[in-house]
Write a protein that holds these residues in place. Structure first.
Motif, PDB file in Angstrom:
ATOM      1  N   GLN A   1      42.243  34.732  26.024  1.00 32.82           N
ATOM      2  CA  GLN A   1      40.849  34.403  26.318  1.00 32.82           C
ATOM      3  C   GLN A   1      40.119  33.737  25.153  1.00 32.82           C
ATOM      4  OE1 GLN A   1      39.090  37.782  28.598  1.00 32.82           O
ATOM      5  NE2 GLN A   1      41.222  38.451  28.819  1.00 32.82           N
ATOM      6  N   LEU A   2      40.875  33.380  24.112  1.00 29.93           N
ATOM      7  CA  LEU A   2      40.276  32.650  23.006  1.00 29.93           C
ATOM      8  C   LEU A   2      40.113  31.170  23.316  1.00 29.93           C
ATOM      9  CD1 LEU A   2      42.085  34.112  19.848  1.00 29.93           C
ATOM     10  CD2 LEU A   2      39.804  34.667  20.711  1.00 29.93           C
ATOM     11  N   HIS A   3      40.964  30.651  24.224  1.00 32.62           N
ATOM     12  CA  HIS A   3      41.019  29.214  24.468  1.00 32.62           C
ATOM     13  C   HIS A   3      40.887  28.909  25.959  1.00 32.62           C
ATOM     14  CE1 HIS A   3      42.382  29.086  20.341  1.00 32.62           C
ATOM     15  NE2 HIS A   3      43.409  29.860  20.643  1.00 32.62           N
ATOM     16  N   PRO A   4      40.444  27.683  26.301  1.00 33.75           N
ATOM     17  CA  PRO A   4      40.385  27.288  27.709  1.00 33.75           C
ATOM     18  C   PRO A   4      41.776  27.326  28.327  1.00 33.75           C
ATOM     19  CG  PRO A   4      39.139  25.766  26.329  1.00 33.75           C
ATOM     20  CD  PRO A   4      39.925  26.644  25.400  1.00 33.75           C
ATOM     21  N   PRO A   5      41.872  27.574  29.637  1.00 29.66           N
ATOM     22  CA  PRO A   5      40.758  27.804  30.549  1.00 29.66           C
ATOM     23  C   PRO A   5      40.333  29.269  30.652  1.00 29.66           C
ATOM     24  CG  PRO A   5      42.775  27.734  31.806  1.00 29.66           C
ATOM     25  CD  PRO A   5      43.158  27.489  30.358  1.00 29.66           C
ATOM     26  N   PHE A   6      41.106  30.188  30.012  1.00 30.89           N
ATOM     27  CA  PHE A   6      40.892  31.610  30.278  1.00 30.89           C
ATOM     28  C   PHE A   6      39.760  32.211  29.464  1.00 30.89           C
ATOM     29  CE2 PHE A   6      45.436  30.955  31.448  1.00 30.89           C
ATOM     30  CZ  PHE A   6      45.248  31.078  32.819  1.00 30.89           C
ATOM     31  N   ASP A   7      39.071  31.390  28.664  1.00 34.46           N
ATOM     32  CA  ASP A   7      37.821  31.855  28.080  1.00 34.46           C
ATOM     33  C   ASP A   7      36.720  31.917  29.130  1.00 34.46           C
ATOM     34  OD1 ASP A   7      37.804  29.089  28.334  1.00 34.46           O
ATOM     35  OD2 ASP A   7      36.578  28.764  26.547  1.00 34.46           O
ATOM     36  N   ASN A   8      36.990  31.307  30.285  1.00 34.13           N
ATOM     37  CA  ASN A   8      36.066  31.315  31.411  1.00 34.13           C
ATOM     38  C   ASN A   8      36.529  32.366  32.428  1.00 34.13           C
ATOM     39  OD1 ASN A   8      34.729  30.696  33.930  1.00 34.13           O
ATOM     40  ND2 ASN A   8      34.228  28.685  33.086  1.00 34.13           N
ATOM     41  N   PRO A   9      35.670  33.330  32.784  1.00 36.85           N
ATOM     42  CA  PRO A   9      36.099  34.380  33.716  1.00 36.85           C
ATOM     43  C   PRO A   9      36.521  33.847  35.084  1.00 36.85           C
ATOM     44  CG  PRO A   9      33.726  34.499  33.315  1.00 36.85           C
ATOM     45  CD  PRO A   9      34.285  33.552  32.316  1.00 36.85           C
ATOM     46  N   LYS A  10      36.050  32.669  35.468  1.00 38.76           N
ATOM     47  CA  LYS A  10      36.458  32.119  36.766  1.00 38.76           C
ATOM     48  C   LYS A  10      37.955  31.792  36.774  1.00 38.76           C
ATOM     49  CE  LYS A  10      32.007  30.320  38.349  1.00 38.76           C
ATOM     50  NZ  LYS A  10      31.258  29.154  38.855  1.00 38.76           N
ATOM     51  N   ALA A  11      38.470  31.303  35.653  1.00 38.87           N
ATOM     52  CA  ALA A  11      39.904  31.021  35.578  1.00 38.87           C
ATOM     53  C   ALA A  11      40.705  32.313  35.633  1.00 38.87           C
ATOM     54  CB  ALA A  11      40.222  30.247  34.302  1.00 38.87           C
ATOM     55  N   ARG A  12      40.177  33.380  35.044  1.00 41.84           N
ATOM     56  CA  ARG A  12      40.869  34.674  35.094  1.00 41.84           C
ATOM     57  C   ARG A  12      40.818  35.260  36.496  1.00 41.84           C
ATOM     58  NH1 ARG A  12      37.657  35.275  30.366  1.00 41.84           N
ATOM     59  NH2 ARG A  12      36.512  37.073  31.213  1.00 41.84           N
ATOM     60  N   LEU A  13      39.700  35.086  37.177  1.00 41.07           N
ATOM     61  CA  LEU A  13      39.620  35.518  38.576  1.00 41.07           C
ATOM     62  C   LEU A  13      40.614  34.754  39.440  1.00 41.07           C
ATOM     63  CD1 LEU A  13      35.819  36.024  39.342  1.00 41.07           C
ATOM     64  CD2 LEU A  13      37.645  37.683  39.727  1.00 41.07           C
ATOM     65  N   ALA A  14      40.832  33.490  39.098  1.00 43.69           N
ATOM     66  CA  ALA A  14      41.798  32.680  39.851  1.00 43.69           C
ATOM     67  C   ALA A  14      43.190  33.293  39.775  1.00 43.69           C
ATOM     68  CB  ALA A  14      41.817  31.249  39.318  1.00 43.69           C
ATOM     69  N   LEU A  15      43.528  33.919  38.640  1.00 45.28           N
ATOM     70  CA  LEU A  15      44.824  34.593  38.522  1.00 45.28           C
ATOM     71  C   LEU A  15      44.958  35.702  39.560  1.00 45.28           C
ATOM     72  CD1 LEU A  15      45.118  35.051  34.635  1.00 45.28           C
ATOM     73  CD2 LEU A  15      46.219  33.296  36.046  1.00 45.28           C
ATOM     74  N   ALA A  16      43.869  36.447  39.770  1.00 46.56           N
ATOM     75  CA  ALA A  16      43.913  37.557  40.723  1.00 46.56           C
ATOM     76  C   ALA A  16      44.094  37.060  42.150  1.00 46.56           C
ATOM     77  CB  ALA A  16      42.637  38.388  40.617  1.00 46.56           C
ATOM     78  N   TYR A  17      43.404  35.973  42.491  1.00 48.57           N
ATOM     79  CA  TYR A  17      43.512  35.432  43.850  1.00 48.57           C
ATOM     80  C   TYR A  17      44.832  34.693  44.086  1.00 48.57           C
ATOM     81  CZ  TYR A  17      38.652  36.539  45.029  1.00 48.57           C
ATOM     82  OH  TYR A  17      37.477  37.191  45.316  1.00 48.57           O
ATOM     83  N   ALA A  18      45.486  34.253  43.009  1.00 53.21           N
ATOM     84  CA  ALA A  18      46.703  33.447  43.155  1.00 53.21           C
ATOM     85  C   ALA A  18      47.971  34.281  43.225  1.00 53.21           C
ATOM     86  CB  ALA A  18      46.806  32.465  41.982  1.00 53.21           C
TER      87      ALA A  18
END
Length: 529
Positions: free
Chosen positions: A293-310
Motif C-alpha cells: 500500500q506504499l505505491h499505486p495502485p494499492f495506495d488507493n482503497p478502491k484498488a484493494r476492494l477490487a481484489l476482494a471482488y475479483a
C-alpha cells in the motif's frame, strides 16, 4: 477450542501467581536426534525483525519470553518468578526467576530485559500497542524492574507472552540495543536449545543442540508455558522443498516429523501404519493476499476492494489445499470459529463480481501498469494459490507479473519498501496461524499503523483508533461491539484480501510422542522411542 474474552486474557495477578515456578531440576541427558522437515528453509535469524513463521519457530527454540501462552492462549509466567500491580493498575513490577543465563554463560538481567522489550515494541503489532500505553521501564536491580503505564491495560501479561508476529524475545543487551529495523545475525539466547551455527547449511540443514545448562520450570508443559524439558540431544531441520521427497523420507523413517505435509499427499502417507496425521493447532490457519500500500495502485482503497471482488475463496482453497474437508470459506479477518470471528461488513465478498472489480480498478486510477506478484513453490500451497491469484486478477484487468523464487528470497523481498524497479513488490500470498489472526491485538495484517505495520504498510488512522477502542473496552459486551465496528471499517479499507481458512495437519512417525498444541510447532517435550 474455546478461548475466553478480555476477562480471561486479563488474568489477575493472584491467579497467575499460582502458576509460578516451584523448585526446578536440571534437564535429563537423552541421546537421540529428532529429524524434522519444516515448511521452509531458515534464512532470517532475528525473531524481532521478522514475523515469518520459520523465524518465529527458530526464535522459540533459542530465546525465552517473560510470559508464555498455554494451549488456550492464556498467559503464564515463564522467565518471570513473581510480579505485582499497583492499586491504580499503572505500575507493574516483575522479578526474574533464578538460574536464567545466556548460552555464552552470562546471567540474564534487567539490563537485557528492558532494551529487549523496547526493541520488540518498535516492531511488533501487539508490542507496538503496549508501547503506546507505556510511560517507561526502570530497573530496580539486576532481577527486578517496573513497567509504568500511561493508562491501565489489563492485557500486559498476554502481550509479554506473545507467540505471534515478532515475539518479545529476551536478548543480550548488546543485541537488544541494536537498530530494531536491522536484523541481528547473533543467535545467543537463554532458551532450551542452542543454535549450532557451525553446522547450519542454508538450503540443506539447520541444527539445534540441547542446552545442558537450561533449567526448565517445574510445571508440566502446556502450549508454550510450563517446563520446557528437552528430551532429545538435538533437533535437525532437514530442508526438503519437494513434497514427494519429504513423504518418502517420512515413510522410510529418514525423518521423524513433517511439519506441514502437502494435503494432496496426506491420503498416501496416512495409509502407512507407522505414520500418524494430527493437528498441533486448534484454530484454523488463514490464507491471505497482501497488497503493497506504499505505491499505486494499492495506495488507493478502491484498488484493494477490487481484489476482494475479483477473487473466489473456493478457488484459492481448492488450489492450495484440495479436499474441502480441510478448508472453508470465511471472510472474517479474525478467524471464523474464534470468539472474535465476525464477518460484519464483509458479507458482500462471498462471491466474485468481476464487473464491480473492473469498475473499482478504473476509479482507482490504475491504467494497466505491470504489478509484481512474488511467490515461491518451496511451500507448494502458497505457490499454487499465487497461480490462482494471477489468473483471477488478470480476468479483472490487473496486469500481473508472477515471479517465483525461493521462500527465503520472497520473505526478504517483502521488507523492501521500494518500487518494483528497485526490487520491491506489489502483491504476495501467504498464510498465518489462527492464533496470530484471531485477535485485533495480534493480527499482524490488520495493524494499519503506517510505517509500524507489517510488510504492505497499510495506513488508516480510523482503523487504528477503532483497534485502540478494542483494547480500552471495559467488558466483554463492549469489546464485542468494538470488534464488530472495527471489522466493518477493515472491510471498507481492505488491508488484505482474506482467501479463506484451512486446517494444517502435521505428520509424525508413530515412535514420536509429546508434540504440544501451540501456535507453532515446538520441539521440547517430544520423545523419540
Amino acid at each position: 477450542m474455546k478461548i475466553s474474552h478480555l476477562a480471561a486474557l486479563a488474568i489477575s495477578a493472584a491467579c497467575l501467581a499460582a502458576c509460578l515456578a516451584l523448585p526446578a531440576q536440571a534437564q535429563p541427558a537423552p541421546g537421540k536426534i529428532l529429524r524434522v522437515v519444516p515448511h521452509s528453509d531458515l534464512k532470517n535469524l532475528d525473531p524481532v525483525a521478522s514475523s515469518i513463521v520459520i523465524t518465529r519457530m527458530h526464535g522459540l527454540m533459542i530465546y525465552e519470553t517473560l510470559f508464555a501462552w498455554d494451549a488456550g492462549l492464556n498467559p503464564k509466567p515463564q522467565m518471570v518468578e513473581s510480579f505485582s500491580t499497583s492499586a491504580d493498575k499503572l505500575t507493574w513490577t516483575f522479578t526474574l526467576r533464578p538460574g536464567l543465563k545466556f548460552h555464552d554463560g552470562q546471567p540474564v538481567t534487567t539490563r537485557d530485559v528492558i532494551p529487549s522489550l523496547k526493541r520488540w515494541m518498535a516492531r511488533d503489532t501487539i508490542g507496538g500497542k503496549l508501547g503506546e500505553y507505556t510511560e517507561g521501564m526502570q530497573a530496580i536491580d539486576d532481577k527486578s524492574f517496573t513497567l509504568k503505564l500511561k493508562r491501565p491495560m489489563a492485557l500486559v501479561p498476554f502481550a509479554l507472552g506473545s507467540a505471534v508476529g515478532q515475539i518479545p524475545a529476551i536478548m543480550r543487551e548488546s543485541d537488544a540495543t541494536s537498530d530494531p529495523m536491522k536484523p541481528i545475525s547473533e543467535t545467543i539466547g537463554s532458551g532450551p536449545f542452542r543454535f549450532n551455527k557451525a553446522e547450519w547449511r542454508s538450503g540443506a540443514k539447520v541444527v539445534y543442540d540441547r542446552n545442558p545448562d537450561y533449567v526448565p520450570r517445574s510445571e508440566p508443559a502446556d502450549g508454550l508455558s510450563g517446563g520446557r524439558v528437552v528430551k532429545v540431544d538435538r533437533v535437525e531441520w532437514m530442508i526438503m522443498p519437494d513434497p514427494a521427497t519429504a513423504a518418502a523420507a517420512l515413510q522410510t523413517g529418514e525423518i521423524d516429523i513433517w511439519e506441514q505435509p502437502s494435503q494432496d499427499l496426506v491420503p498416501v502417507i496416512s495409509r502407512d501404519r507407522n505414520v500418524k496425521i494430527e493437528r498441533y493447532n486448534n484454530l484454523a490457519t488463514q490464507a491471505l493476499l497482501r497488497p503493497n500500500q506504499l505505491h499505486p495502485p494499492f495506495d488507493n482503497p478502491k484498488a484493494r476492494l477490487a481484489l476482494a471482488y475479483a477473487t473466489d475463496q473456493a478457488e484459492f482453497m481448492a488450489g492450495g489445499y484440495g479436499d474441502e474437508a480441510w478448508w472453508k470459506r470465511c471472510n472474517s479477518y479474525f478467524i471464523c470459529g474464534s470468539p472474535d470471528g465476525t464477518e460484519a461488513g464483509a458479507e458482500i465478498f462471498g462471491k466474485p463480481d468481476l464487473a464491480k472489480a473492473r469498475q473499482l480498478l478504473a476509479e482507482s486510477g490504475y491504467k494497466g501498469e505491470k504489478l509484481v506478484l512474488t511467490s515461491s513453490m518451496d511451500i507448494p500451497a502458497i505457490g499454487r494459490m499465487a497461480e490462482v491469484a494471477a489468473d483471477s486478477l488478470k480476468k479483472a484487468g490487473f496486469n500481473i507479473d508472477l515471479q517465483f523464487s525461493d521462500w527465503g528470497t520472497v520473505t526478504t523481498r517483502q521488507q523492501n519498501r521500494g518500487t518494483t524497479d528497485q526490487g520491491g513488490w506489489n502483491l504476495f500470498v501467504t498464510t498465518a496461524s489462527g492464533a496470530t489472526m484471531q485477535s485485533p491485538l495480534t493480527n499482524i495484517g490488520t495493524n494499519m499503523a503506517c510505517e509500524k505495520a507489517w510488510a504492505g504498510w497499510p495506513c488508516d488512522a480510523e482503523a487504528e483508533r477503532l483497534r485502540g477502542a478494542v483494547v480500552d473496552a471495559p467488558d466483554d459486551a463492549s469489546r464485542k461491539l468494538a470488534i464488530e465496528i472495527l471489522h466493518r471499517r477493515l472491510a471498507e479499507v481492505q488491508p488484505y484480501r482474506v482467501l479463506g481458512q484451512f486446517d494444517q495437519p502435521y505428520a509424525r512417525r508413530s515412535t514420536v510422542v509429546g508434540v504440544l498444541s501451540a501456535p507453532v510447532m515446538l520441539f521440547w517435550n517430544i520423545e523419540k522411542n
